[in-house]
Design an enzyme around this catalytic site. Structure first.
Site, mmCIF file in Angstrom:
data_model
loop_
_atom_site.group_PDB
_atom_site.id
_atom_site.type_symbol
_atom_site.label_atom_id
_atom_site.label_comp_id
_atom_site.label_asym_id
_atom_site.label_seq_id
_atom_site.Cartn_x
_atom_site.Cartn_y
_atom_site.Cartn_z
ATOM 1 N N GLY A 159 0.391 -4.985 0.771
ATOM 2 C CA GLY A 159 -0.673 -5.058 0.161
ATOM 3 C C GLY A 159 -0.576 -5.833 -1.285
ATOM 4 O O GLY A 159 -1.775 -6.318 -1.722
ATOM 5 N N ALA B 190 0.949 -1.141 -0.030
ATOM 6 C CA ALA B 190 -0.069 0.150 0.100
ATOM 7 C C ALA B 190 1.038 1.141 0.175
ATOM 8 O O ALA B 190 2.201 1.191 0.352
ATOM 9 C CB ALA B 190 -0.824 -0.085 1.142
#
Length: 264
Positions: free
Chosen positions: A115, A70
């Site tokens: 992520g 992320a």
């Protein structure tokens, strides 16, 4: 789309996450684009399999990063409420990868960190290049995985290994990811996309409606007790036995010819 590229051919959609300057890190804009394009793909009868991969970095290295995580530059000043909203923002497209009627294959071509590991785990199947690296490094940043990592990793590799990876933030290579069951296959990086496409073509050659029902049965039954899960399977088995593909497939088998399976 600013951060995604979509190419559809031969009933295969290749969806590439492309943020070269950020090693394909997932920010809010990218998550929203994923959510939109996956909804559009799911509605298309001409797409049977989705291959998700990462684009080249800013030096045009195609095997540097699948998704490096992320976007920390966006996350650094999040409040608790904003962080929760960011996690839920990711959940929507990730659940689409998991539950859409098309089969989803992650072609992991480099870093799959945070992520990146989490979005790969949301796919049905993971194929890794031999240079791929996987990790959940969040506790080293004072947070926890927020895109499903604490849940999907334990379901894929077992609770003990998931705890070890999340608590230590250790990187693991593709061979170790295969050994523990995190990925389905490891191939030379030059063979990654060809291998993914060959697997996609093999899946497409089967009854696509039956494959989509099998996917739903596996997903929905996983957290059910075995008695109710087997009853659900019997119900879905009955549904597939009312289709053109069932009649064609079984007739072709008895007649010793190739089946023409067309349902979706």
């Amino acid at each position: 789309m600013n951060n995604l590229k979509l190419d559809v051919a031969d009933q295969i959609a290749v969806l590439t996450i492309s943020r070269p300057g950020a090693l394909n890190a997932l920010n809010s804009e990218t998550l929203d684009e994923l959510n939109t394009v996956l909804s559009e793909i799911e509605a298309r009868d001409d797409v049977k399999v989705v291959i998700l991969t990462g684009g080249p970095d800013k030096k045009d290295n195609a095997f540097k990063s699948f998704v490096a995580g992320a976007d920390i530059a966006e996350m650094v000043n999040f409040s608790a409420a904003e962080a929760r909203a960011f996690g839920m923002r990711a959940a929507e497209p990730f659940f689409k990868l998991m539950n859409m009627r098309q089969v989803t294959i992650a072609a992991v071509n480099g870093f799959a960190l945070g992520g990146g590991c989490e979005i790969a785990m949301a796919c049905d199947i993971r194929i890794a290049s031999d240079n791929a690296t996987f990790a959940q490094p969040e506790t080293g940043l004072g947070i926890i995985p927020g895109f499903g990592g604490t849940q999907r990793l334990a379901r894929l590799v077992g609770m003990g290994r998931a705890k070890e990876l999340i608590f230590t933030c250790d990187n693991i290579d593709a061979a170790e990811a295969y050994r523990i069951g995190l990925v389905n296959k490891v191939v030379a990086k030059e063979e990654l996309m060809d291998t993914a496409r060959k697997m996609a073509s093999k899946i497409i050659s089967k009854g696509s409606y039956a494959v989509s029902i099998a996917k739903a049965a596996i997903n929905n039954g996983y957290d059910m007790d075995i008695k109710n899960a087997v009853e659900m399977e019997a119900n879905l088995f009955g549904i597939t036995c009312s289709t053109h593909d069932k009649t064609e497939g079984m007739t072709a088998f008895l007649e010793r010819r190739a089946a023409d399976l067309t349902d979706f």
